[in-house]
Design a protein around this motif. Structure first.
Motif, PDB file in Angstrom:
ATOM      1  N   ILE B  71      14.300  12.118  -1.624  1.00 24.18           N
ATOM      2  CA  ILE B  71      13.305  13.019  -2.214  1.00 24.18           C
ATOM      3  C   ILE B  71      12.368  12.239  -3.143  1.00 24.18           C
ATOM      4  CG2 ILE B  71      14.863  13.883  -4.063  1.00 24.18           C
ATOM      5  CD1 ILE B  71      12.197  15.967  -2.352  1.00 24.18           C
ATOM      6  N   ALA B  72      12.925  11.221  -3.837  1.00 20.03           N
ATOM      7  CA  ALA B  72      12.067  10.396  -4.713  1.00 20.03           C
ATOM      8  C   ALA B  72      10.994   9.697  -3.874  1.00 20.03           C
ATOM      9  CB  ALA B  72      12.913   9.365  -5.441  1.00 20.03           C
ATOM     10  N   THR B  73      11.408   9.154  -2.722  1.00 24.90           N
ATOM     11  CA  THR B  73      10.462   8.434  -1.864  1.00 24.90           C
ATOM     12  C   THR B  73       9.449   9.399  -1.246  1.00 24.90           C
ATOM     13  OG1 THR B  73      12.505   7.420  -1.149  1.00 24.90           O
ATOM     14  CG2 THR B  73      10.545   6.467  -0.294  1.00 24.90           C
ATOM     15  N   MET B  74       9.938  10.559  -0.807  1.00 31.35           N
ATOM     16  CA  MET B  74       9.039  11.540  -0.186  1.00 31.35           C
ATOM     17  C   MET B  74       8.004  12.039  -1.195  1.00 31.35           C
ATOM     18  SD  MET B  74       9.560  12.024   2.954  1.00 31.35           S
ATOM     19  CE  MET B  74      10.706  12.021   4.278  1.00 31.35           C
ATOM     20  N   GLU B  75       8.450  12.301  -2.417  1.00 27.12           N
ATOM     21  CA  GLU B  75       7.511  12.787  -3.443  1.00 27.12           C
ATOM     22  C   GLU B  75       6.419  11.751  -3.696  1.00 27.12           C
ATOM     23  OE1 GLU B  75      10.527  15.726  -5.944  1.00 27.12           O
ATOM     24  OE2 GLU B  75       9.997  13.777  -6.760  1.00 27.12           O
ATOM     25  N   LEU B  76       6.847  10.485  -3.831  1.00 26.45           N
ATOM     26  CA  LEU B  76       5.851   9.435  -4.069  1.00 26.45           C
ATOM     27  C   LEU B  76       4.937   9.261  -2.852  1.00 26.45           C
ATOM     28  CD1 LEU B  76       8.061   6.859  -5.961  1.00 26.45           C
ATOM     29  CD2 LEU B  76       5.976   7.887  -6.826  1.00 26.45           C
ATOM     30  N   GLY B  77       5.533   9.334  -1.662  1.00 25.46           N
ATOM     31  CA  GLY B  77       4.737   9.236  -0.428  1.00 25.46           C
ATOM     32  C   GLY B  77       3.703  10.341  -0.370  1.00 25.46           C
ATOM     33  N   TYR B  78       4.116  11.537  -0.799  1.00 25.60           N
ATOM     34  CA  TYR B  78       3.208  12.673  -0.779  1.00 25.60           C
ATOM     35  C   TYR B  78       2.054  12.484  -1.769  1.00 25.60           C
ATOM     36  CZ  TYR B  78       1.884  17.411   0.326  1.00 25.60           C
ATOM     37  OH  TYR B  78       1.194  18.496   0.796  1.00 25.60           O
ATOM     38  N   VAL B  79       2.396  11.914  -2.943  1.00 23.67           N
ATOM     39  CA  VAL B  79       1.354  11.634  -3.945  1.00 23.67           C
ATOM     40  C   VAL B  79       0.324  10.667  -3.349  1.00 23.67           C
ATOM     41  CG1 VAL B  79       0.909  10.492  -6.161  1.00 23.67           C
ATOM     42  CG2 VAL B  79       2.774  12.126  -5.964  1.00 23.67           C
ATOM     43  N   PHE B  80       0.817   9.646  -2.651  1.00 17.00           N
ATOM     44  CA  PHE B  80      -0.115   8.682  -2.046  1.00 17.00           C
ATOM     45  C   PHE B  80      -0.901   9.298  -0.890  1.00 17.00           C
ATOM     46  CE2 PHE B  80       2.271   5.448  -4.400  1.00 17.00           C
ATOM     47  CZ  PHE B  80       1.204   4.763  -4.945  1.00 17.00           C
ATOM     48  N   VAL B 112      -0.726  14.880   8.581  1.00 13.48           N
ATOM     49  CA  VAL B 112       0.448  14.233   7.968  1.00 13.48           C
ATOM     50  C   VAL B 112       0.783  14.952   6.655  1.00 13.48           C
ATOM     51  CG1 VAL B 112       1.328  12.079   6.955  1.00 13.48           C
ATOM     52  CG2 VAL B 112      -0.016  12.005   9.049  1.00 13.48           C
ATOM     53  N   LEU B 113      -0.259  15.272   5.913  1.00 18.24           N
ATOM     54  CA  LEU B 113      -0.087  15.989   4.647  1.00 18.24           C
ATOM     55  C   LEU B 113       0.592  17.341   4.889  1.00 18.24           C
ATOM     56  CD1 LEU B 113      -1.258  15.005   1.874  1.00 18.24           C
ATOM     57  CD2 LEU B 113      -2.992  16.730   2.141  1.00 18.24           C
ATOM     58  N   LEU B 114       0.192  18.021   5.965  1.00 19.74           N
ATOM     59  CA  LEU B 114       0.776  19.332   6.287  1.00 19.74           C
ATOM     60  C   LEU B 114       2.242  19.190   6.708  1.00 19.74           C
ATOM     61  CD1 LEU B 114      -2.108  21.051   8.287  1.00 19.74           C
ATOM     62  CD2 LEU B 114      -1.391  21.491   5.953  1.00 19.74           C
ATOM     63  N   VAL B 115       2.530  18.133   7.482  1.00 24.99           N
ATOM     64  CA  VAL B 115       3.912  17.905   7.923  1.00 24.99           C
ATOM     65  C   VAL B 115       4.822  17.806   6.700  1.00 24.99           C
ATOM     66  CG1 VAL B 115       5.462  16.224   9.018  1.00 24.99           C
ATOM     67  CG2 VAL B 115       3.308  16.798  10.119  1.00 24.99           C
ATOM     68  N   TYR B 116       4.366  17.055   5.683  1.00 23.34           N
ATOM     69  CA  TYR B 116       5.224  16.858   4.516  1.00 23.34           C
ATOM     70  C   TYR B 116       5.160  18.028   3.542  1.00 23.34           C
ATOM     71  CZ  TYR B 116       6.652  12.637   6.529  1.00 23.34           C
ATOM     72  OH  TYR B 116       7.226  11.765   7.406  1.00 23.34           O
ATOM     73  N   TYR B 119       7.900  20.002   4.705  1.00 24.48           N
ATOM     74  CA  TYR B 119       9.172  19.403   4.248  1.00 24.48           C
ATOM     75  C   TYR B 119       9.554  19.980   2.880  1.00 24.48           C
ATOM     76  CZ  TYR B 119      12.248  15.753   2.322  1.00 24.48           C
ATOM     77  OH  TYR B 119      13.287  15.082   1.726  1.00 24.48           O
ATOM     78  N   PHE B 120       8.583  20.025   1.966  1.00 27.95           N
ATOM     79  CA  PHE B 120       8.874  20.540   0.625  1.00 27.95           C
ATOM     80  C   PHE B 120       9.075  22.061   0.668  1.00 27.95           C
ATOM     81  CE2 PHE B 120       6.700  16.501  -0.339  1.00 27.95           C
ATOM     82  CZ  PHE B 120       7.733  15.906  -1.040  1.00 27.95           C
ATOM     83  N   GLY B 121       8.357  22.726   1.600  1.00 28.27           N
ATOM     84  CA  GLY B 121       8.558  24.172   1.776  1.00 28.27           C
ATOM     85  C   GLY B 121       9.984  24.471   2.216  1.00 28.27           C
ATOM     86  N   LEU B 122      10.496  23.652   3.132  1.00 33.24           N
ATOM     87  CA  LEU B 122      11.866  23.837   3.612  1.00 33.24           C
ATOM     88  C   LEU B 122      12.866  23.618   2.484  1.00 33.24           C
ATOM     89  CD1 LEU B 122      13.860  24.240   5.991  1.00 33.24           C
ATOM     90  CD2 LEU B 122      13.735  21.796   6.384  1.00 33.24           C
TER      91      LEU B 122
END
Lengths: 223, 239
Positions: B71-80, B112-116, B119-122
């Motif tokens: 989740i730490a990596t996904m959150e940072l990935g999402y920020v980028f 890609v932004l929508l895909v992730y 992810y956070f919605g799930l």
């Protein structure tokens, strides 16, 4: 002896033919979407490019309306635990995904006939059209069965299934549009090779969705 | 550490204004947004893939620490991802005169932004910790195929005509001072990402320990209460 995927597939087909609710809902959705498109474009000539996009979107939403139900219904009726006790996760996935594949193939056939008839669009390469429809149906079946399992125990599960499935299937829609616009018209200047690549890509995407599905489904289903 | 990073960001920002204006841009002085845009999609792609790898590790081990890393990596990935979109939209306005011009690369990154976002919605829709970790992990792995397609395959398909150059580095179009600044910013962003990631993971692990401690206390107090049943209201046996 544990039931295999054939038993799960038979169970799904029998319960569908007994209730027919999924079949009727999807058929009605197909008719409504085609009639709506026909009404919205009554004074326009639908170009093959636009027709390809509209047909892909109609198929995507028909799949999202119909396919997650097969997994969600187990949790709603409380039969999921019994299925977990009696069948392997891989068999459950294959049974449900194949049922979804049969269902989606039928839906895409009905939708295509209605769409081509209502919009008066002719087929230029029927074989490519069939490949695109089969590839899309396989990918929808694999991906949406998995999405159904992912949201089965979540709150607001039906809406969430759509939210998860749409982004996963958007790249597929691009390939479907690329393939279908060539299948619908050769005079528009579209490259046949690009259409063939898109059709092949759809089949590969479908095969990959079905091949990866059992492993990912098993991780969710066993809990 | 944070003061050093702030100093480095300030230093590189000043450096970006010291190189000569880029040639061939509508507004050469504003084209400097490219320096900040370039590292974002690279880091976003790497982080989202590493996040999927951590999710897979969680599914193999059932260890919640892998989920915290994921989740730490996904959150940072999402920020980028968001930074990529914001800087890309600004670049689009500066160079092509419109905020959104339906460029296939811009659209594919939005997907890609929508895909992730899904992810956070799930994750938000599931209450049980382990179920949330498992289901979001499976989704992260399932999303990898369309995301790889959108980032690497889609922009290179023959029928996709994009304004975006896809081989600026390979063709050596970025050179001299520009190349040094781009590399320096990429390195700096990577260091900031690692620093933020470590902090996020540490916070996640502490949260996990706190939850374990709370569970322990609840169980302990449950034992000490014995078998006495406390009824807040009298139970009626009538009828």
């Amino acid at each position: 002896m544990r039931p295999g995927w054939q038993a799960i597939l038979r169970k799904e087909l029998r319960s569908e033919f007994r209730q027919k609710s999924g079949l009727i809902t999807t058929l009605l959705f197909s008719v409504f979407s085609v009639v709506t498109i026909s009404l919205a474009t009554f004074d326009l000539t639908v170009s093959p490019q636009l027709a390809a996009g509209l047909l892909s979107v109609a198929m995507l939403f028909a799949a999202i309306v119909a396919l997650p139900r097969v997994v969600l219904i187990e949790e709603e009726q409380g039969t999921g635990d019994l299925l977990r006790l009696t069948a392997r996760a891989e068999d459950v996935f294959w049974g449900k995904a194949l049922y979804n594949l049969v269902f989606m193939t039928l839906t895409s056939m009905v939708l295509s006939f209605l769409f081509l008839g209502f919009t008066k669009t002719a087929l230029a390469i029927p074989s490519l059209f069939v490949v695109c429809m089969l590839g899309s149906s396989a990918a929808y079946a694999g991906s949406i069965t998995l999405c159904g399992a992912l949201v089965a125990q979540a709150s607001n599960r039906s809406a969430l299934a759509g939210v998860l499935a749409v982004p996963l299937l958007l790249p597929l829609s691009f390939l479907a549009v690329s393939g279908l616009r060539v299948a619908l018209d050769l005079k528009g200047g579209f490259n046949i090779n690009n259409g063939m690549i898109a059709g092949f890509g759809l089949l590969c995407y479908g095969a990959a969705s079905l091949a990866l599905g059992p492993y990912l489904f098993a991780a969710v289903w066993k809990r | 550490m944070k003061y050093l990073l702030a100093l480095a960001v300030a230093g590189i920002t000043v450096w970006t204004f010291m190189v000569p204006d880029a040639v061939g841009f509508q507004m050469p002085e504003l084209a400097r947004i490219f320096f900040w845009h370039f590292p974002c999609p690279i880091l976003a792609s790497i982080l989202l893939m590493v996040g999927a790898w951590f999710s897979w590790k969680y599914l193999k081990t059932n260890d919640m620490r892998w989920d915290i890393r994921a989740i730490a990596t996904m959150e940072l990935g999402y920020v980028f991802c968001l930074l990529t979109m914001v800087t890309g939209i600004m670049f689009s306005q500066v160079q092509w005169g419109t905020w959104w011009q339906k460029d296939p690369r811009q659209t594919s990154f939005l997907m890609v932004l929508l895909v992730y976002a899904a992810y956070f919605g799930l994750r938000g829709a599931l209450t049980d910790d382990h179920r949330r970790a498992t289901n979001s992990g499976v989704y992260a792995l399932a999303a990898l195929m369309p995301v790889l397609f959108l980032i690497f395959v889609f922009p290179r398909l023959p029928q996709v005509q994009s304004f975006h150059p896809s081989d600026s580095i390979m063709k050596g179009q970025i050179k001299g001072g520009y190349a040094y600044i781009v590399m320096a910013l990429l390195a700096l962003f990577t260091i900031i990402t690692v620093w933020l990631y470590r902090m996020r993971v540490r916070a996640g692990v502490l949260e996990l320990k706190l939850e374990d401690m709370n569970h322990g206390l609840e169980n302990h107090s449950g034992d000490s209460a014995g078998t006495t049943v406390v009824r807040p209201v009298p139970v009626s046996h009538e009828g």
